[in-house]
Design an enzyme around this catalytic site. Structure first.
Site, PDB file in Angstrom:
ATOM      1  CG  ASP A  79      26.106  -1.753 -60.556  1.00 28.28           C
ATOM      2  OD1 ASP A  79      26.397  -2.929 -60.233  1.00 28.28           O
ATOM      3  OD2 ASP A  79      26.561  -0.751 -59.977  1.00 28.28           O
TER       4      ASP A  79
ATOM      5  CD  GLU B 247      21.087  -0.042 -53.291  1.00 25.06           C
ATOM      6  OE1 GLU B 247      20.727  -0.523 -52.201  1.00 25.06           O
ATOM      7  OE2 GLU B 247      22.060  -0.479 -53.952  1.00 25.06           O
TER       8      GLU B 247
ATOM      9  CG  ASP C 153      23.867  -7.768 -47.196  1.00 19.92           C
ATOM     10  OD1 ASP C 153      24.578  -8.575 -46.570  1.00 19.92           O
ATOM     11  OD2 ASP C 153      23.129  -6.934 -46.639  1.00 19.92           O
TER      12      ASP C 153
ATOM     13  CE  LYS D 189      23.469 -12.209 -36.778  1.00 15.86           C
ATOM     14  NZ  LYS D 189      22.551 -11.506 -35.862  1.00 15.86           N
TER      15      LYS D 189
ATOM     16  CG  ASP E 131      34.808  -8.534 -49.775  1.00 15.89           C
ATOM     17  OD1 ASP E 131      33.619  -8.583 -50.123  1.00 15.89           O
ATOM     18  OD2 ASP E 131      35.176  -7.981 -48.712  1.00 15.89           O
TER      19      ASP E 131
END
Length: 229
Positions: A1, A26, A82, A86, A131
């Protein structure tokens, strides 16, 4: 993951599938520490889940190469990375041409090992979920243009009894699933992850709480699998 955040997805799936191994990467130190704290409290007696603090842009190839020496990497998951909205920060997005090639090499190696065992190579895939529609399109475009991996609506998940041998019984442990394009049905936004648990972000998005979601309550998903061997 890749981008395992606070580790809930890996921990919950590891509990459900104790004979399978899970690795979460992570980069955020706070999230990484929280994941390890949860691991010690909830999963201390189990050895099938671990977390590494890593930046995929610099560490992924080394980690996957080392892991491939000891096991078959069946699935690589990229869930709600993420979006770096911008434009000047787009270069910081997780999925890049080099990233796609690293994933391609890992999955082709895994698929080759699976084929030698007489098992479906479609159990090896990269799963994308976000999403943010623009990010979904960009990730799919990168994988399509910069790797030999192929988009697929059909894939296999392995149940907890598969031990990677060549018995006929293990072939039955592969269950075929399908995932439709979100454009094919008005109810696609309610389709959940092909896995049995959700990430914290996915739960929030499907509940309509994603403030930056392109479509409220909607997740864009795609599977890429190795080419025929």
């Amino acid at each position: 993951d890749l981008g395992s955040a606070r580790g809930g997805f890996c921990l919950n799936l590891a509990k459900m599938l104790p004979n399978r191994n899970f690795l979460g990467l992570e980069v955020n130190p706070v999230s990484y520490n929280l994941a390890n704290e949860r691991l010690q409290k909830q999963h201390a007696k189990k050895k099938n889940c671990t977390f590494l603090k890593a930046n995929v842009h610099f560490d992924l190839e080394r980690i996957l190469t080392e892991a491939s020496q000891y096991s078959i990497i069946d699935q690589i998951l990229i869930q709600f990375p993420d979006p770096h909205f911008k434009k000047r920060n787009h270069k910081r997005r997780m999925v890049t041409p080099k990233f796609a090639q690293i994933i391609q090499n890992t999955l082709i190696d895994s698929a080759t090992k699976r084929k030698c065992q007489g098992l479906p190579i479609k159990s090896c895939f990269v799963y994308l979920a976000t999403d943010v529609e623009e990010l979904a399109e960009e990730m799919c475009l990168i994988f399509s243009q910069h790797s030999s991996l192929q988009p697929s609506n059909s894939f296999f998940l392995i149940d907890d009894n598969d031990h990677q041998d060549q018995t006929d019984q293990n072939k039955k442990n592969f269950v075929e699933y399908s995932i439709s394009s979100h454009q094919n049905t008005a109810t696609q936004q309610h389709i959940t992850s092909p896995f049995q648990v959700r990430t914290e972000r996915e739960s929030a998005v499907l509940a309509g709480l994603g403030k930056t979601s392109s479509i409220k309550g909607h997740v864009f998903r795609k599977i890429f699998v190795p080419p025929p061997l």
